[in-house]
Scaffold this active site. Structure first.
Site, PDB file in Angstrom:
ATOM      1  N   LYS A 217     -19.375  41.883 140.127  1.00 39.38           N
ATOM      2  CA  LYS A 217     -18.057  42.318 139.659  1.00 39.38           C
ATOM      3  C   LYS A 217     -18.078  43.815 139.370  1.00 39.38           C
ATOM      4  O   LYS A 217     -19.128  44.443 139.319  1.00 39.38           O
ATOM      5  CB  LYS A 217     -17.647  41.575 138.376  1.00 39.38           C
TER       6      LYS A 217
ATOM      7  N   SER B  13     -14.992  37.213 145.950  1.00 41.71           N
ATOM      8  CA  SER B  13     -14.353  37.873 144.819  1.00 41.71           C
ATOM      9  C   SER B  13     -14.406  39.396 144.884  1.00 41.71           C
ATOM     10  O   SER B  13     -13.684  40.067 144.148  1.00 41.71           O
ATOM     11  CB  SER B  13     -14.991  37.411 143.506  1.00 41.71           C
TER      12      SER B  13
END
Length: 209
Positions: free
Chosen positions: A84, A39
């Protein structure tokens, strides 16, 4: 007997001190985390190791690690920490329109990802135009986050760099500061490009034009 005790102390003391320093550093200052998944590609790759420094307040653009078990209701079994990038701080609005990401109506400098991820990757499951209000009304977010149009106090809105595959705030809502492990620091042996994209771009979060 005294000589033996002195010898024993001289042998044990350095080990005990080393253990104490290690525990203090890993508990209060720096830890090592292994990236799990794609990700954050191409900046951070699956199975890479990064340093994580404890932080009480994140900035926009910071790459953080947080305990996803307390944030993502659909987390896959065996997963724990997510990595993230912080996009929105408490009180911020976040919108995507016309191929660009905006925070408080200011265009975000997204030079840290490809143009494809800036556009089609960001649109992903939510179309060419979205906001916190439209995302929070999908029914996918945690109950406590649904219906909110700005980032609430004590929370962050986060996105992965590889947005085409990233399971992030678009899907589960805001990340509580209480669940943040720390901010990612790229080890010295990583490329200058990765260092710039992960750490330095946070100082140039908004586009200049």
């Amino acid at each position: 007997m005294k000589k033996f005790l002195s010898f024993l102390w001289n042998w044990i003391a350095p080990i005990a001190f080393g253990i104490a320093v290690y525990l203090a550093v890993t508990t209060f200052l720096v830890n090592v985390v292994t990236i799990n998944g794609d990700s954050m590609a191409p900046n951070l790759l699956d199975e890479q190791k990064v340093l994580v420094t404890k932080t009480h307040e994140a900035k926009r653009g910071d790459v953080i690690v947080f305990d996803a078990r307390k944030e993502d209701p659909r987390i896959q079994a065996g997963n724990k920490d997510y990595v993230k990038r912080v996009i929105g701080l408490p009180g911020d609005t976040v919108e995507y329109r016309d191929g660009d990401l905006y925070v408080n109506n200011k265009k975000v400098n997204e030079s840290f990802i490809s143009s494809d991820e800036q556009q089609s990757g960001t649109e992903a499951s939510f179309g060419s135009t979205w906001s916190l209000g439209t995302l929070s009304s999908t029914g996918m977010w945690k109950q406590s986050d649904q219906g909110k149009t700005v980032v609430p106090k004590g929370a962050y809105f986060v996105l992965g760099d590889h947005r085409s595959v990233s399971n992030d705030s678009r899907y589960f809502g805001f990340v509580s500061k209480e669940h943040v492990v720390g901010r990612v620091i790229v080890p010295f042996w990583y490329s200058d490009t990765v260092k710039k994209n992960v750490e330095k771009e946070r100082d140039h979060f908004f586009a200049t034009n």
